[in-house]
Design a protein around this motif. Structure first.
Motif, PDB file in Angstrom:
ATOM      1  N   VAL A   1      46.437  61.983  44.614  1.00  0.00           N
ATOM      2  CA  VAL A   1      46.769  60.432  44.871  1.00  0.00           C
ATOM      3  C   VAL A   1      45.913  59.378  44.102  1.00  0.00           C
ATOM      4  O   VAL A   1      44.947  60.054  43.388  1.00  0.00           O
ATOM      5  N   PRO A   2      46.372  58.301  43.838  1.00  0.00           N
ATOM      6  CA  PRO A   2      45.331  57.358  42.929  1.00  0.00           C
ATOM      7  C   PRO A   2      43.966  57.226  43.601  1.00  0.00           C
ATOM      8  O   PRO A   2      43.816  57.229  44.557  1.00  0.00           O
TER       9      PRO A   2
ATOM     10  N   LYS B   1      47.013  64.952  52.290  1.00  0.00           N
ATOM     11  CA  LYS B   1      47.108  66.321  52.609  1.00  0.00           C
ATOM     12  C   LYS B   1      48.368  67.210  51.971  1.00  0.00           C
ATOM     13  O   LYS B   1      48.265  68.218  51.296  1.00  0.00           O
ATOM     14  N   GLN B   2      49.333  66.589  52.193  1.00  0.00           N
ATOM     15  CA  GLN B   2      50.774  67.236  52.067  1.00  0.00           C
ATOM     16  C   GLN B   2      50.815  67.491  50.461  1.00  0.00           C
ATOM     17  O   GLN B   2      51.290  68.309  49.882  1.00  0.00           O
ATOM     18  N   LEU B   3      50.457  66.237  49.637  1.00  0.00           N
ATOM     19  CA  LEU B   3      50.453  66.237  48.350  1.00  0.00           C
ATOM     20  C   LEU B   3      49.537  67.160  47.500  1.00  0.00           C
ATOM     21  O   LEU B   3      50.014  67.613  46.517  1.00  0.00           O
ATOM     22  N   ARG B   4      48.316  67.251  48.183  1.00  0.00           N
ATOM     23  CA  ARG B   4      47.443  68.111  47.718  1.00  0.00           C
ATOM     24  C   ARG B   4      48.018  69.756  47.877  1.00  0.00           C
ATOM     25  O   ARG B   4      47.906  70.523  46.881  1.00  0.00           O
ATOM     26  N   GLU B   5      48.799  70.223  48.872  1.00  0.00           N
ATOM     27  CA  GLU B   5      49.205  71.091  49.002  1.00  0.00           C
ATOM     28  C   GLU B   5      50.285  71.492  47.857  1.00  0.00           C
ATOM     29  O   GLU B   5      50.578  72.661  47.654  1.00  0.00           O
TER      30      GLU B   5
ATOM     31  N   LYS C   1      60.378  62.656  49.967  1.00  0.00           N
ATOM     32  CA  LYS C   1      61.008  61.236  49.382  1.00  0.00           C
ATOM     33  C   LYS C   1      60.545  59.993  50.125  1.00  0.00           C
ATOM     34  O   LYS C   1      60.396  60.198  51.249  1.00  0.00           O
ATOM     35  N   GLY C   2      60.369  58.778  49.474  1.00  0.00           N
ATOM     36  CA  GLY C   2      60.028  57.764  50.361  1.00  0.00           C
ATOM     37  C   GLY C   2      59.472  56.856  49.304  1.00  0.00           C
ATOM     38  O   GLY C   2      59.546  56.846  48.059  1.00  0.00           O
ATOM     39  N   THR C   3      58.845  55.532  50.128  1.00  0.00           N
ATOM     40  CA  THR C   3      58.396  54.708  49.134  1.00  0.00           C
ATOM     41  C   THR C   3      56.768  55.099  48.652  1.00  0.00           C
ATOM     42  O   THR C   3      56.434  55.967  49.331  1.00  0.00           O
ATOM     43  N   PRO C   4      56.267  54.626  47.650  1.00  0.00           N
ATOM     44  CA  PRO C   4      54.931  55.089  47.188  1.00  0.00           C
ATOM     45  C   PRO C   4      53.866  55.149  48.282  1.00  0.00           C
ATOM     46  O   PRO C   4      53.187  56.269  48.706  1.00  0.00           O
ATOM     47  N   LYS C   5      54.052  54.147  49.505  1.00  0.00           N
ATOM     48  CA  LYS C   5      53.191  54.086  50.500  1.00  0.00           C
ATOM     49  C   LYS C   5      53.357  55.252  51.395  1.00  0.00           C
ATOM     50  O   LYS C   5      52.326  55.957  51.812  1.00  0.00           O
ATOM     51  N   GLU C   6      54.552  55.478  51.763  1.00  0.00           N
ATOM     52  CA  GLU C   6      54.871  56.447  52.593  1.00  0.00           C
ATOM     53  C   GLU C   6      54.602  58.083  51.907  1.00  0.00           C
ATOM     54  O   GLU C   6      53.975  58.652  52.590  1.00  0.00           O
ATOM     55  N   ILE C   7      54.561  58.073  50.562  1.00  0.00           N
ATOM     56  CA  ILE C   7      54.447  59.294  50.071  1.00  0.00           C
ATOM     57  C   ILE C   7      52.827  59.527  49.775  1.00  0.00           C
ATOM     58  O   ILE C   7      52.205  60.729  50.281  1.00  0.00           O
ATOM     59  N   PHE C   8      52.328  58.461  49.404  1.00  0.00           N
ATOM     60  CA  PHE C   8      50.673  58.636  49.112  1.00  0.00           C
ATOM     61  C   PHE C   8      49.751  58.734  50.337  1.00  0.00           C
ATOM     62  O   PHE C   8      48.534  58.860  50.432  1.00  0.00           O
ATOM     63  N   GLY C   9      50.568  58.169  51.657  1.00  0.00           N
ATOM     64  CA  GLY C   9      49.843  58.095  52.785  1.00  0.00           C
ATOM     65  C   GLY C   9      49.832  59.523  53.239  1.00  0.00           C
ATOM     66  O   GLY C   9      49.127  59.805  54.243  1.00  0.00           O
ATOM     67  N   GLN C  10      50.454  60.709  52.436  1.00  0.00           N
ATOM     68  CA  GLN C  10      50.158  62.023  53.127  1.00  0.00           C
ATOM     69  C   GLN C  10      49.474  62.832  52.094  1.00  0.00           C
ATOM     70  O   GLN C  10      50.041  63.654  51.359  1.00  0.00           O
TER      71      GLN C  10
END
Lengths: 286, 280
Positions: free
Chosen positions: A248-249, A239-243, A228-237
């Motif tokens: 990401v956009p 690799k983790q999102l892919r997992e 959880k976090g701001t969009p910047k905090e989330i999309f900055g990760q």
């Protein structure tokens, strides 16, 4: 207290065999803590089956927690007397509009909600007119919902919610079937409601681009809140999102690649404007 | 050539007050083995177009030719056409109904008159093609995840071994990984089986990445028909038609407007990266 407050919210689906014996217990939502302030724009991401929709269905009491607690606008969602009051405050738009249409004319479809909650006739007319305008469907007001395309139906469904003037709108993948223009229209409509009328928005989506302006993003995975976090905090990760089965956009992906190719460009860019500025800072001045 | 449309128009509810022309004078040639994206705003006629292609609805005027034969000739075998032009509707998983994944996928070929054994063999091949291995075959379709259900439903059409596969928004509602996986499988099928694939999509990024040719419909007419690069060069006109170009295409135009010497005919992240790195 926050407008929406969940503590250790759990939801278990129990599957039984033909004899009524418990065959399997599926934990769809596990120990979710959630705080949403009134007027926030919240996005929930997560792969198919991650529990997003199950969680969302608690927010207007289509489901009750099997464990933990949930309050909406100070009302305990597990108390049956609060159900109708909560549903008035939190309107939900689903993914497939075909399952939501009840009337034979678009205007009546939109009027169904406000009629049901006892809004005076004159005001209903006004609300229907404004809601149809807000979703760009005015020219179809006397059409049959059956004759509309999927995207048009969805806009009518959203108008139906808007006409109830709820404090909170939950969109459960409501843009999944829309064309780019329809998506922009729906999103700008909910942003308008959020900014001008202070409506709290909970947006569940698989389109990462729709999330970049949200106040906060929650990422669900296997029933739990994984990030959880701001969009910047989330999309900055990335690799983790892919997992977690997400992405990401497109612009963030490009910025990330350029960053890793050694260019002086931040890797956590969300919008085109930011990327144009970053590239110009690097090149235009030279 | 697998399919051709000549001066095809389609009018809904002819002669009533609801009369509405969905398609005007469409002329199209679909060559064998192409992977084609069909884009257009909601209500632009995409669904009508694909339903005409396998004879589900009949053109109000004009002709549809399949391998040069007029499908409206009295002796044309419409049932065969429906096996050869496979149509996967939006949210096809709502049409799963059998007790097991395998039986569901075998329903189509069985209906075509194949023996149980042959039908099951084709269903197995189709399920493997979409990545549903043996462990799923005896499960109820309803035990599958969203993405798996979608693929099981597509396998049901593939099992009829169509020459042309038409998919109406195959990735709607799927998460990004599911989207990538399904597109990769569609590409693989297209390559390995030399199948003609047409996909209706609302994701400009996806058609830019995957299609060889894009047909753009606007208010029942063909607005553009060309390679993704040719089509997305018209990004301003596409916006007027309710569509868009991929984000990276806009980015390159904006960089050029700021005076940077970049090409603007860029449609994928990979291309954009190469082009921007040239500035070094």
């Amino acid at each position: 207290m926050s407008f929406i407050r969940a503590r250790k919210l759990n939801h278990e689906f129990v599957r039984r065999d033909e004899n009524g014996e418990v065959k399997e217990v599926v934990k769809a939502v596990i120990d979710v803590d959630l705080d949403v302030e009134e007027g926030q724009f919240i996005a929930i991401l997560g792969h198919n089956g991650s529990g997003k929709s199950t969680l969302a269905k608690h927010l207007n009491v289509l489901l009750n927690p099997t464990g933990g607690s949930l309050w909406i606008d100070g009302m305990d969602a597990s108390v049956e007397e609060n159900t109708l009051a909560i549903r008035k405050e939190a309107g939900m738009v689903f993914q497939n509009p075909d399952n939501q249409m009840v009337a034979s004319v678009v205007e009546e479809e939109v009027a169904f909600g406000p009629e049901n909650i006892g809004v005076p006739t004159e005001e209903i007319r006004e609300r229907v007119k404004n809601s149809l305008e807000a979703v760009g469907m005015t020219e179809y007001r006397d059409h049959s919902p059956n004759r509309l395309s999927g995207g048009q139906k969805q806009r009518v469904a959203i108008a139906g919610i808007v006409a109830m003037e709820p404090k909170c709108i939950i969109l459960d993948e409501s843009t999944a079937m829309l064309d780019p223009h329809g998506r922009r229209e729906v999103l700008s409509t909910v942003w308008d409601l959020n900014k001008k009328k202070g409506v709290t928005v909970i947006l569940i989506t698989h389109y990462m681009e729709e999330v970049v302006q949200a106040d906060r993003v929650f990422v669900m995975n296997d029933g739990e809140i994984a990030m959880k976090g701001t969009p910047k905090e989330i999309f900055g990760q990335m690799k983790q999102l892919r997992e977690l089965g997400l992405s990401v956009p497109q612009i963030t992906k490009l910025a990330y690649e350029l960053h890793h190719a050694g260019l002086p460009i931040p890797g956590d860019i969300l919008t085109r404007e930011e990327l144009v500025e970053a590239i110009c800072q690097w090149k235009c001045s030279m | 050539m697998s399919m051709e449309m000549q001066h095809v128009s389609y009018v809904y509810e002819t002669g009533t007050s609801y009369e509405q022309t969905a398609l005007h004078d469409i002329n199209l040639k679909i060559e064998d083995g192409q992977l084609i994206g069909i884009i257009g705003h909601t209500g632009s006629g995409k669904s009508t177009l694909i339903q005409l292609m396998n004879g589900l609805i009949r053109a109000s005027s004009g002709q549809v030719l399949f391998h040069g034969k007029n499908i409206y000739d009295p002796d044309f075998k419409m049932k065969e056409l429906r096996g050869k032009v496979g149509l996967v509707f939006q949210y096809p998983e709502y049409q799963l109904f059998e007790t097991t994944v395998l039986r569901d996928a075998a329903f189509g070929p069985k209906n075509q008159g194949l023996s149980e054994e042959e039908a099951v063999k084709k269903a197995q091949d189709a399920l493997m093609t979409v990545g549903l291995t043996e462990q799923y075959w005896q499960m109820s379709p309803f035990e599958l995840s969203g993405g798996q259900k979608r693929r099981a439903a597509i396998a049901g059409v593939l099992a009829m071994e169509p020459e042309v596969l038409i998919l109406d928004e195959p990735t709607a509602g799927l998460d990004p990984r599911g989207r990538d996986e399904l597109f990769a499988q569609i590409q693989k099928m297209h390559r390995e089986k030399h199948m003609t694939v047409m996909l209706v999509s609302h994701s400009m990024e996806d058609v830019a990445d995957y299609a060889q040719r894009i047909i753009v419909l606007d208010q029942g007419r063909i607005l553009y028909d060309g390679t993704p690069r040719e089509v997305f060069a018209h990004y301003k006109e596409l916006e007027q038609a309710g569509l868009a170009a991929p984000q990276v295409t806009y980015l390159m135009h904006e960089l050029q407007a700021r005076g940077l010497p970049v090409n603007t005919d860029i449609i994928t992240v990979e291309e954009a990266k190469k082009e921007i790195l040239k500035l070094c």
